[in-house]
Design an enzyme around this catalytic site. Structure first.
Site, short mmCIF file in Angstrom:
data_model
loop_
_atom_site.label_atom_id
_atom_site.label_comp_id
_atom_site.label_asym_id
_atom_site.label_seq_id
_atom_site.Cartn_x
_atom_site.Cartn_y
_atom_site.Cartn_z
N GLU A 30 33.97 -22.87 28.64
CA GLU A 30 34.89 -22.37 29.19
C GLU A 30 35.65 -20.94 28.67
OE1 GLU A 30 38.22 -26.12 27.73
OE2 GLU A 30 40.38 -23.95 28.06
N GLU A 60 46.21 -17.36 26.77
CA GLU A 60 47.44 -18.40 26.81
C GLU A 60 47.26 -17.54 25.44
OE1 GLU A 60 44.64 -22.21 26.17
OE2 GLU A 60 43.31 -20.78 24.69
#
Length: 264
Positions: free
Chosen positions: A132, A137
């Site tokens: 991933e 974020e």
């Protein structure tokens, strides 16, 4: 020489979501669409919908909106929040290149906006084996900080998380910024407004980042990324994406034809 190979201009009057999957619910699903973990595997509190209050387009861009809004499922579960999540699986995936996403993020404790990549084919097995890549974020209670992360490892018990934080010095996440990822066979670099703040060397024998990945956009409420109480006074909170640009890489075998970029 790199060329632009994919673009989403959400400010256009004719913008649409035809190359996106709109996800709904609160369960993380397997490849066949069966639920395997509640909270999308992250302890998230929201119920994702495609309703106009949670996901919509206007002249400013694409809006993912988290709201204080109760939703009860057919199996009797009650959720206090709604929001939106969408991805390009089976529509657009790529291996190597430069990705730029221009977005404005919500500020508020308990909000978790993210831009990330997941493997199209899971060639090395289920998460985290096939990897991933988190392009960006943010924790809504820390509006001057964003992060980029790699997740990998042969199984969940041996998962590796390499996270790199960036402290913003010229304002916060509440203004439009360009969040970028440069992905090459030897390294991944994270950028904010064109400035590289972190580089991670890739080790082919240990890391699975030589396959095609698709793009995910979502705005979570709560979750394990920042285990704090949700500030409901910050709701509704909106993540607005005005545009996305993907540029080819000299290392990529998918520069031409475009059918190697688009999977459907």
């Amino acid at each position: 020489m790199t060329t632009r190979i994919w673009e989403q201009d959400f400010t256009r009057a004719d913008a649409d979501l035809s190359q996106w999957n709109i996800r709904e619910g609160n369960d993380l699903l397997d490849r066949e669409g069966r639920p395997i973990h509640p909270g999308w595997g992250n302890g998230e509190l929201q119920y994702y919908t495609g309703r106009p209050g949670n996901l919509y387009l206007d002249a400013v861009g694409l809006h993912l909106c988290a709201r204080r809004e109760e939703t009860r499922t057919e199996d009797g579960r009650l959720f206090a929040y709604t929001s939106a999540r969408l991805d390009t699986r089976d529509h657009m995936s790529y291996c190597y290149g430069k990705l730029v996403v221009r977005t404005r993020l919500p500020i508020g404790q308990g909000l978790w906006p993210a831009i990330w990549l997941l493997p199209q084919d899971e060639a090395y097995g289920p998460w985290p084996a096939s990897g991933e890549i988190d392009v960006m974020e943010a924790r809504g209670r820390l509006p001057r900080q964003v992060s980029g992360t790699l997740h990998y490892g042969r199984d969940f018990e041996h998962k590796m998380t390499d996270e790199h934080a960036c402290e913003l010095t010229d304002g916060d996440i509440g203004r439009f910024r360009d969040y970028g990822l440069e992905w090459e066979p030897e390294a991944v670099r994270w950028l904010v407004d064109g400035r590289c703040y972190a580089e991670q060397r890739l080790l082919p024998e240990e890391m699975p980042f030589d396959q095609r990945f698709y793009l995910v956009l979502n705005l979570a409420v709560g979750g394990w990324y920042d285990q704090v109480e949700v500030d409901e006074a910050a709701l509704p909170g909106t993540m607005t994406v005005s545009g996305i640009w993907l540029y080819s890489s000299p290392y990529s075998s998918t520069n031409e034809p475009y059918s190697d970029i688009f999977t459907s």
